[in-house]
Design an enzyme around this catalytic site. Structure first.
Site, PDB file in Angstrom:
ATOM      1  CE  LYS A  27      -4.465   1.831   3.112  1.00 13.95           C
ATOM      2  NZ  LYS A  27      -3.523   2.918   4.139  1.00 13.95           N
TER       3      LYS A  27
ATOM      4  CG  ASP B  57      -2.313  13.983   3.324  1.00 11.54           C
ATOM      5  OD1 ASP B  57      -1.966  12.670   1.850  1.00 11.54           O
ATOM      6  OD2 ASP B  57      -3.526  14.353   2.962  1.00 11.54           O
TER       7      ASP B  57
END
Ligand code: N15
Length: 262
Positions: A16, A131
């Site tokens: 991922k 983020d």
């Protein structure tokens, strides 16, 4: 340092995070997360300056709740980032597998405190917009938050988020409206994060991005009955449309709900 100093293990986050491996430094046995970036990929995407700036920023951030970039090196084909290994992995997975997919007050307030502490440190170093979202949070073996900035990783859209291109749920109004933004975006995201810890999903999640944007701009939020009043007070002070009105990170860390529950 070179690759031969490390014994490589399995890939972390099942690919991922791009190419991140658990690895052990041969002499000390120290376990790290070793991230490899292909130089060709960086050059092809004209990201050389960006990567070097990120490495520059990250190597100066030293905080217990920020994932440390320990060192880096390169060979003919790759750049290797030696990152701190977070023993309990992705916070996101722990959230999803908790009863009712949500954390209790104690765990939520502890994590919110630690994220606020990490963000406050970043802002003092003039670093913003890390983020913030559950996917970018890791947990150490002692169950402490490790804020990583996975902006560099090649996130395969994970099934856990409905929208295929990553979630829009964390965008503050000023970013939905394409305005310039400052450090206050992180305060907004912290409010979203606190809600998601306690409820199990972000406050403005909707069937379509357009609907989510509308709900964000109207700060159209509902609190399930199990959300404690203290948490509602904190979240409502973070989720303010006018960014200057949002409670400061140091005030978050001193908020009664945080102090009484962490
Ligand atoms: C350009 C540069 C300076 C940016 C540096 N930051 C990154 O590369 C962000 N990044 C961190 C990671 C990452 C991914 C996973 C882990 C893990 C980890 N521990 C786990 C335990 C169980 C299951 C999965 C785990 N992943 N520890 N540290 C990590 C670090 C991937 N990308």
């Amino acid at each position: 340092w070179s690759l031969s100093d490390f014994e490589l293990g399995t890939r972390l986050g099942r690919g991922k995070f791009g190419r991140v491996f658990i690895a052990r430094e041969r002499k000390t046995g120290y376990v790290v997360a070793l991230k490899t970036l292909l130089k060709k990929e960086i050059v092809d995407n004209h990201m050389e300056r960006q990567v070097l700036r990120e490495i520059e920023i990250q190597s100066h951030l030293k905080h217990t709740n920020i994932l440390e970039l320990l060192t880096w090196f390169h060979d003919d084909f790759r750049i290797y980032l030696v990152l701190e290994y977070a023993g309990k992995g992705e916070l996101y997975r722990h959230l999803r597998k908790s009863p009712k997919g949500r954390f209790n007050e104690h765990r939520s307030s502890k994590y919110v405190y630690q994220v606020a502490s990490a963000l406050d440190y970043c802002h003092r170093k003039k670093v913003i917009h890390r983020d913030l979202k559950p996917e970018n949070l890791l947990l150490s073996i002692t169950d402490d938050i490790k804020l990583g900035d996975f902006g560099w990783s090649v996130h395969t859209p994970s099934s856990s988020r409905k929208t295929m291109c990553g979630t829009v749920d964390y965008l503050p109004p000023e970013m939905v409206q394409g305005k310039i933004y400052g450090t206050h975006v992180d305060n907004w995201c912290l409010g979203i994060l606190c809600y998601e810890f306690l409820v199990g999903k972000p406050p403005f999640e909707s069937r379509s991005n357009e609907e989510t944007y509308a709900r964000i701009e109207n700060v159209d939020i509902n609190y399930p009955c199990h959300v404690p009043a203290g948490a509602i007070d904190l979240i409502s002070k973070l989720l303010r449309k006018t960014s200057e009105e949002r409670i400061t990170l140091s005030d978050v860390m001193e908020h009664p709900w945080i102090i009484h529950n962490k």
